[in-house]
Design a protein around this motif. Structure first.
Motif, PDB file in Angstrom:
ATOM      1  N   ALA A  37      13.550   8.813  -4.058  1.00 51.98           N
ATOM      2  CA  ALA A  37      14.148   7.603  -4.633  1.00 51.98           C
ATOM      3  C   ALA A  37      13.245   7.017  -5.711  1.00 51.98           C
ATOM      4  CB  ALA A  37      14.412   6.569  -3.536  1.00 51.98           C
ATOM      5  N   ALA A  38      11.939   7.014  -5.488  1.00 47.67           N
ATOM      6  CA  ALA A  38      11.011   6.474  -6.485  1.00 47.67           C
ATOM      7  C   ALA A  38      10.998   7.334  -7.745  1.00 47.67           C
ATOM      8  CB  ALA A  38       9.609   6.365  -5.886  1.00 47.67           C
ATOM      9  N   VAL A  39      11.076   8.664  -7.598  1.00 53.31           N
ATOM     10  CA  VAL A  39      11.144   9.545  -8.767  1.00 53.31           C
ATOM     11  C   VAL A  39      12.393   9.231  -9.581  1.00 53.31           C
ATOM     12  CG1 VAL A  39      11.477  11.941  -9.509  1.00 53.31           C
ATOM     13  CG2 VAL A  39       9.772  11.414  -7.778  1.00 53.31           C
ATOM     14  N   GLY A  81      11.452   2.157  -3.608  1.00 53.62           N
ATOM     15  CA  GLY A  81      11.672   3.488  -3.032  1.00 53.62           C
ATOM     16  C   GLY A  81      11.361   3.515  -1.543  1.00 53.62           C
ATOM     17  N   ALA A  82      10.280   2.814  -1.131  1.00 58.17           N
ATOM     18  CA  ALA A  82       9.923   2.755   0.289  1.00 58.17           C
ATOM     19  C   ALA A  82      11.003   2.038   1.093  1.00 58.17           C
ATOM     20  CB  ALA A  82       8.581   2.047   0.469  1.00 58.17           C
ATOM     21  N   ILE A  83      11.552   0.980   0.541  1.00 58.77           N
ATOM     22  CA  ILE A  83      12.628   0.255   1.242  1.00 58.77           C
ATOM     23  C   ILE A  83      13.872   1.134   1.350  1.00 58.77           C
ATOM     24  CG2 ILE A  83      14.196  -1.712   1.083  1.00 58.77           C
ATOM     25  CD1 ILE A  83      11.811  -3.271  -0.128  1.00 58.77           C
ATOM     26  N   VAL A 143       0.838  -1.207   0.000  1.00 61.78           N
ATOM     27  CA  VAL A 143       0.000   0.000   0.000  1.00 61.78           C
ATOM     28  C   VAL A 143       0.870   1.252   0.000  1.00 61.78           C
ATOM     29  CG1 VAL A 143      -1.675   1.319   1.355  1.00 61.78           C
ATOM     30  CG2 VAL A 143      -1.970  -1.135   1.067  1.00 61.78           C
ATOM     31  N   VAL A 144       1.882   1.276   0.845  1.00 63.48           N
ATOM     32  CA  VAL A 144       2.787   2.431   0.888  1.00 63.48           C
ATOM     33  C   VAL A 144       3.534   2.552  -0.438  1.00 63.48           C
ATOM     34  CG1 VAL A 144       4.862   3.353   2.009  1.00 63.48           C
ATOM     35  CG2 VAL A 144       3.014   2.463   3.390  1.00 63.48           C
ATOM     36  N   GLY A 145       3.922   1.420  -1.021  1.00 65.77           N
ATOM     37  CA  GLY A 145       4.594   1.441  -2.322  1.00 65.77           C
ATOM     38  C   GLY A 145       3.726   2.031  -3.409  1.00 65.77           C
ATOM     39  N   LEU A 146       2.428   1.700  -3.394  1.00 69.47           N
ATOM     40  CA  LEU A 146       1.502   2.295  -4.359  1.00 69.47           C
ATOM     41  C   LEU A 146       1.395   3.802  -4.170  1.00 69.47           C
ATOM     42  CD1 LEU A 146      -1.499  -0.177  -4.672  1.00 69.47           C
ATOM     43  CD2 LEU A 146      -0.085   0.722  -6.511  1.00 69.47           C
ATOM     44  N   ILE A 147       1.299   4.228  -2.921  1.00 71.76           N
ATOM     45  CA  ILE A 147       1.189   5.663  -2.630  1.00 71.76           C
ATOM     46  C   ILE A 147       2.461   6.387  -3.065  1.00 71.76           C
ATOM     47  CG2 ILE A 147       1.021   7.369  -0.766  1.00 71.76           C
ATOM     48  CD1 ILE A 147      -0.788   5.277   0.685  1.00 71.76           C
ATOM     49  N   ILE A 148       3.606   5.837  -2.711  1.00 68.99           N
ATOM     50  CA  ILE A 148       4.882   6.470  -3.064  1.00 68.99           C
ATOM     51  C   ILE A 148       5.072   6.461  -4.576  1.00 68.99           C
ATOM     52  CG2 ILE A 148       7.388   6.183  -2.925  1.00 68.99           C
ATOM     53  CD1 ILE A 148       6.957   5.406   0.017  1.00 68.99           C
ATOM     54  N   GLY A 149       4.741   5.349  -5.230  1.00 61.54           N
ATOM     55  CA  GLY A 149       4.851   5.286  -6.691  1.00 61.54           C
ATOM     56  C   GLY A 149       3.937   6.286  -7.373  1.00 61.54           C
ATOM     57  N   THR A 209       5.034   0.718 -11.527  1.00 62.66           N
ATOM     58  CA  THR A 209       4.932   1.818 -10.562  1.00 62.66           C
ATOM     59  C   THR A 209       4.920   1.279  -9.142  1.00 62.66           C
ATOM     60  OG1 THR A 209       3.714   3.149 -12.156  1.00 62.66           O
ATOM     61  CG2 THR A 209       3.544   3.797  -9.855  1.00 62.66           C
ATOM     62  N   LEU A 210       4.153   0.208  -8.917  1.00 65.25           N
ATOM     63  CA  LEU A 210       4.092  -0.421  -7.595  1.00 65.25           C
ATOM     64  C   LEU A 210       5.465  -0.917  -7.171  1.00 65.25           C
ATOM     65  CD1 LEU A 210       2.666  -1.814  -5.156  1.00 65.25           C
ATOM     66  CD2 LEU A 210       2.318  -3.750  -6.656  1.00 65.25           C
ATOM     67  N   LEU A 211       6.138  -1.643  -8.047  1.00 65.90           N
ATOM     68  CA  LEU A 211       7.447  -2.194  -7.695  1.00 65.90           C
ATOM     69  C   LEU A 211       8.465  -1.100  -7.414  1.00 65.90           C
ATOM     70  CD1 LEU A 211       7.669  -5.170 -10.196  1.00 65.90           C
ATOM     71  CD2 LEU A 211       7.242  -5.269  -7.740  1.00 65.90           C
TER      72      LEU A 211
END
Length: 91
Positions: free
Chosen positions: A70-72, A39-41, A8-14, A32-34
């Motif tokens: 990091a995700a960007v 990025g969350a990790i 869930v956090v990965g989806l939000i961050i992505g 995007t999820l991955l």
């Protein structure tokens, strides 16, 4: 339960990373999820380095900001890698 939270956090961050990054992204929802999860990790690890009292699985404010950045960057790299292949095939 932590894995579900990480997804869930990965989806939000992505999603936030895709909103922040300018231009049209050609990444799938799964990509995007991955990238959001990675990025969350990364944000959790770096946040843990600055605050030893937190677990890498706990995102504090600093960790969340680092995770989005990091995700960007990861989305930019992923687009560069996939975009380079598709542009080369068109020529």
């Amino acid at each position: 339960m932590q894995i579900l939270g990480l997804i869930v956090v990965g989806l939000i961050i992505g999603a936030l990373a895709r909103l922040i990054k300018p231009g049209k992204q050609r990444l799938s929802l799964l990509a995007t999820l991955l990238l959001g999860v990675v990025g969350a990790i990364i944000g959790g690890l770096i946040g843990h380095l600055f605050n030893e009292n937190t677990s890498i699985w706990e995102l504090n404010v600093l960790g969340f900001i680092i995770a989005v950045v990091a995700a960007v960057l990861l989305i930019g790299v992923a687009e560069g890698v996939s975009g380079g292949r598709s542009r080369g095939a068109v020529r």
